[in-house]
Design a protein around this motif. Structure first.
Motif, PDB file in Angstrom:
ATOM      1  N   GLN A 109      35.222  30.897  39.116  1.00  0.00           N
ATOM      2  CA  GLN A 109      35.762  32.214  39.436  1.00  0.00           C
ATOM      3  C   GLN A 109      36.443  32.854  38.236  1.00  0.00           C
ATOM      4  N   VAL A 110      36.712  32.044  37.196  1.00  0.00           N
ATOM      5  CA  VAL A 110      37.332  32.616  35.988  1.00  0.00           C
ATOM      6  C   VAL A 110      36.413  32.377  34.790  1.00  0.00           C
ATOM      7  N   LEU A 111      36.527  33.305  33.836  1.00  0.00           N
ATOM      8  CA  LEU A 111      35.691  33.234  32.645  1.00  0.00           C
ATOM      9  C   LEU A 111      36.122  32.042  31.803  1.00  0.00           C
ATOM     10  N   GLY A 112      35.145  31.202  31.386  1.00  0.00           N
ATOM     11  CA  GLY A 112      35.560  30.080  30.549  1.00  0.00           C
ATOM     12  C   GLY A 112      34.373  29.267  30.081  1.00  0.00           C
TER      13      GLY A 112
ATOM     14  N   TRP B   1      30.186  50.592  34.394  1.00  0.00           N
ATOM     15  CA  TRP B   1      30.497  49.671  35.488  1.00  0.00           C
ATOM     16  C   TRP B   1      30.822  48.286  34.935  1.00  0.00           C
ATOM     17  N   ILE B   2      29.963  47.794  34.045  1.00  0.00           N
ATOM     18  CA  ILE B   2      30.181  46.449  33.487  1.00  0.00           C
ATOM     19  C   ILE B   2      31.516  46.395  32.763  1.00  0.00           C
ATOM     20  N   PHE B   3      31.787  47.412  31.966  1.00  0.00           N
ATOM     21  CA  PHE B   3      33.019  47.448  31.190  1.00  0.00           C
ATOM     22  C   PHE B   3      34.244  47.393  32.098  1.00  0.00           C
TER      23      PHE B   3
ATOM     24  N   PHE C 261      36.503  42.507  33.223  1.00  0.00           N
ATOM     25  CA  PHE C 261      37.764  41.824  32.970  1.00  0.00           C
ATOM     26  C   PHE C 261      38.663  41.758  34.208  1.00  0.00           C
ATOM     27  N   ARG C 262      38.093  42.203  35.328  1.00  0.00           N
ATOM     28  CA  ARG C 262      38.841  41.968  36.564  1.00  0.00           C
ATOM     29  C   ARG C 262      38.728  40.491  36.911  1.00  0.00           C
TER      30      ARG C 262
ATOM     31  N   ASN D   2      38.405  37.319  39.418  1.00  0.00           N
ATOM     32  CA  ASN D   2      37.446  36.822  40.420  1.00  0.00           C
ATOM     33  C   ASN D   2      35.990  36.789  40.011  1.00  0.00           C
ATOM     34  N   GLN D   3      35.164  37.705  40.025  1.00  0.00           N
ATOM     35  CA  GLN D   3      33.726  37.412  40.046  1.00  0.00           C
ATOM     36  C   GLN D   3      33.004  37.659  38.724  1.00  0.00           C
ATOM     37  N   PRO D   4      33.361  36.955  37.648  1.00  0.00           N
ATOM     38  CA  PRO D   4      32.684  37.254  36.365  1.00  0.00           C
ATOM     39  C   PRO D   4      31.202  36.943  36.416  1.00  0.00           C
ATOM     40  N   GLY D   5      30.822  35.899  37.190  1.00  0.00           N
ATOM     41  CA  GLY D   5      29.405  35.510  37.244  1.00  0.00           C
ATOM     42  C   GLY D   5      28.520  36.633  37.722  1.00  0.00           C
ATOM     43  N   LYS D   6      29.063  37.471  38.635  1.00  0.00           N
ATOM     44  CA  LYS D   6      28.259  38.550  39.178  1.00  0.00           C
ATOM     45  C   LYS D   6      27.901  39.555  38.080  1.00  0.00           C
ATOM     46  N   VAL D   7      28.887  39.844  37.223  1.00  0.00           N
ATOM     47  CA  VAL D   7      28.634  40.798  36.138  1.00  0.00           C
ATOM     48  C   VAL D   7      27.545  40.260  35.212  1.00  0.00           C
ATOM     49  N   TYR D   8      27.636  38.939  34.937  1.00  0.00           N
ATOM     50  CA  TYR D   8      26.634  38.364  34.039  1.00  0.00           C
ATOM     51  C   TYR D   8      25.260  38.346  34.695  1.00  0.00           C
ATOM     52  N   ALA D   9      25.246  38.144  36.000  1.00  0.00           N
ATOM     53  CA  ALA D   9      23.964  38.201  36.708  1.00  0.00           C
ATOM     54  C   ALA D   9      23.359  39.596  36.590  1.00  0.00           C
ATOM     55  N   VAL D  10      24.196  40.633  36.709  1.00  0.00           N
ATOM     56  CA  VAL D  10      23.726  42.008  36.537  1.00  0.00           C
ATOM     57  C   VAL D  10      23.155  42.185  35.127  1.00  0.00           C
TER      58      VAL D  10
END
Lengths: 279, 344
Positions: free
Chosen positions: A38-41, A223-225, A229-230, A232-240
């Motif tokens: 759930q967190v970027l790392g 949208w991505i920008f 950095f919110r 919770n859901q970083p994986g979703k952004v990367y999937a996009v």
């Protein structure tokens, strides 16, 4: 040209490093999109495909992607029409100030995005008093997209002998028929290359877009920008992002095919194919 | 015979430069007419004004009695074979040839028939589906010819169409062009700077110089009776000498080196000294400085394989020619300009 074995090896290494720089970051994006955390790392904590359905289901992402496609398509279409006409005017007619025009058309691409953004923002909101919408983004993008089409089209026209157009007229074709049946077909690959660059540039533009987009509306980069950095859901952004990469390969593939076909038939004029690395 | 093309006072200027200077010309129906001249003499500009690519500053172009000076190229019943062929690279040979017919909306069946005829005429059957880039220079030249002729224009304009071909192919195409012209019976207006080409193919030749026509007549007339020194020098090799205040020109093959055993009856003879000898295969060129002034070049046939048919450099010789072969000519040109230095 022949190379010594040493040069060959060094060239191979150089190509390898270049490709690595381009594709390793893309690979990392792919890995992140498969990371259940759930967190970027770094490093990824596991493996999941669940971000992809979530990305597709996300209304914000879908709308942003759709907006980006809309803006890029319409801006490219405008650029193709205006850029082609400007190139024709400059390379096929003599008129007062022709050289100045061909220079002035090129300027927008060199201007810093922030300057273009401020200038257009002031023009739209204060001078013209219109609301910022996707249409203002389209117009803003078209200003620099025109340059790419113009450049490619003008370069092609310079190399294309005017005797082709003369021959068409000589065989009874009106100027419009000549344009349709001789000029445009011979410019096709240059227009594909220019249009593709314009589309790509518009698709990932964020600076000018920020200054000209209406409140609440988003293109994909915006949208991505915002979402990245919110918590919770970083994986979703990367999937996009991965989906965007896959989608953007389609036009590149088509353009590559089209220009390659043409390069075997076009005489003389080297085809200005977009530089596309073949992975 | 009916006049197909009539130019009246045709003039074209580029700034201060007068490219074509008030020329008058009539080309008859079915004629193979050549416009011959050095580069910059106005022949191509004249051709472009007939085709409609250039607008005249003064004068008129008439096609079949109709004034077309103000008409665009696509509204004129002429077709052009371009110097660089100008084949459409994105179309096949067939599509190139059919282009004019599709523009004028000739029905499909008729189009196919005429296309096949044209391909046959230029001997390119079986090449219809190729792209121009897949053809040799000579083949491209033929496609350009077929593409123009298939429209059956009133006049066919050819702008140095053989310039890019090598010598052998050029000579072959000269014969073919002439033959094709005879078959189709279309008026040909042919632009070239090559005098041999002009002499070989033409019914009549107009010699251009500095935007004017120096002389327009049959190849034989042009060669045997050049109007002035420019024409004499541009068409063939000229031997211009001045005798008794008159300018004369004598063609090299008409000059004989008079030796023991060769009768000099009826010849005008002069003495001189050989200054140059050049063996060029069919003939040996001998340059003789005449004691009475001036010099002439004689072309001596190499009928025997003797070592030095023209004598030796420095030798005193007698040269002779028949009086009727010394043609009286006017000054250098109508404008008195030195003819271009040319290779012999």
């Amino acid at each position: 040209m022949t190379f010594t074995p040493l040069t060959k090896t060094m060239l191979r290494i150089a190509v390898g490093i270049t490709l690595a720089f381009i594709y390793i970051p893309l690979l990392i994006i792919l890995l992140y999109s498969l990371n259940p955390s759930q967190v970027l790392g770094w490093p990824p904590e596991g493996f999941t495909l669940s971000w992809f359905p979530e990305a597709i289901k996300d209304d914000g992402a879908r709308e942003a992607l759709l907006n980006s496609l809309k803006v890029a398509t319409v801006a490219t279409a405008i650029a193709l029409v205006l850029g082609t006409l400007a190139a024709l005017a400059v390379s096929r007619h003599r008129f007062f100030g022709r050289d100045s025009v061909s220079f002035l058309v090129l300027i927008p691409i060199a201007l810093p995005g922030i300057v273009t953004g401020i200038a257009l923002n002031a023009t739209f909101t204060q001078v013209m008093g219109i609301d910022l919408t996707l249409w203002t983004v389209i117009i803003a993008h078209a200003t620099f997209c025109v340059v790419l089409v113009f450049n490619n089209a003008a370069a092609r026209l310079r190399r294309m002998s005017t005797s082709l157009e003369d021959a068409s007229a000589d065989l009874g074709a009106t100027p419009w028929t000549t344009f349709r049946r001789v000029t445009i077909p011979n410019m096709r690959s240059a227009l594909v290359a220019g249009g593709l660059l314009a589309f790509a540039l518009s698709f990932d533009e964020i600076v000018v877009t920020n200054f000209t987009i209406g409140a609440g509306e988003k293109t994909l980069p915006v949208w991505i920008f915002e979402v990245l950095f919110r918590p919770n859901q970083p994986g979703k952004v990367y999937a996009v992002a991965v989906i965007a990469i896959l989608l953007s390969m389609i036009p590149v593939y088509i353009a590559n095919r089209m220009t390659r076909e043409e390069s075997t038939t076009a005489t003389g004029a080297g085809v200005a194919a977009p530089a596309i690395a073949e992975p | 015979m009916a006049v197909d093309v009539r130019l009246t006072g045709l003039t074209k200027r580029y700034g201060d430069f007068t490219a074509v200077d008030a020329i008058d010309l009539e080309v008859r129906q079915g004629e193979f007419f050549t416009m011959l001249g050095p580069s910059g003499s106005g022949k191509t500009t004249t051709l472009k004004m007939i085709a409609g690519f250039e607008r005249p500053d003064a004068g008129t172009v008439e096609l079949g009695g109709e004034d077309v000076s103000g008409l665009a190229p696509y509204a004129r019943s002429v077709n052009t074979v371009f110097q660089d062929y100008a084949l459409f690279p994105h179309m096949s040979v067939e599509e190139n040839i059919e282009y004019g017919l599709t523009i004028t909306k000739v029905p499909k069946a008729e189009r196919v028939k005429r296309r096949a005829e044209a391909l046959e005429m230029v001997r390119l059957e079986g090449h219809g589906n190729r792209k121009p880039s897949e053809l040799s220079g000579g083949q491209r030249q033929r496609v350009a010819l077929a593409r123009a002729i298939v429209n059956r224009p009133r006049v066919l304009l050819l702008d140095e169409p053989l310039g890019a071909l090598d010598l052998k192919l050029r000579e072959q195409m000269q014969v073919e062009l002439k033959q094709i012209q005879g078959e189709v019976g279309i008026t040909f207006i042919y632009v070239t700077h090559d005098q041999d080409e002009a002499l070989t193919m033409s019914d009549r030749i107009a010699v251009f110089n500095e935007g004017r026509i120096e002389q327009a007549s049959s190849p034989r007339d042009l060669y045997e009776h050049p109007a002035n020194e420019f024409v004499a020098g541009f068409v063939g090799i000229s031997n211009a000498i001045e005798r008794d205040g008159r300018k004369l020109t004598i063609r090299p093959e008409k000059i004989r080196i008079v030796r023991d055993g060769i009768p000099a009856d009826g010849l005008i003879t002069e003495t001189g000294k050989v200054t140059e000898i050049a063996y060029v295969g069919m003939v040996t060129r001998v340059k003789v400085d005449l004691d009475k002034g001036g010099s002439v070049q004689a072309a001596v046939q190499n009928t025997e394989s003797e070592a030095e048919p023209g004598g030796r450099v420095g030798e005193e010789v007698v040269v002779g020619w028949r009086p009727e072969h010394a043609v009286s000519i006017q000054g250098e040109t109508s404008k008195s300009v030195q003819p271009e230095e040319r290779e012999t």
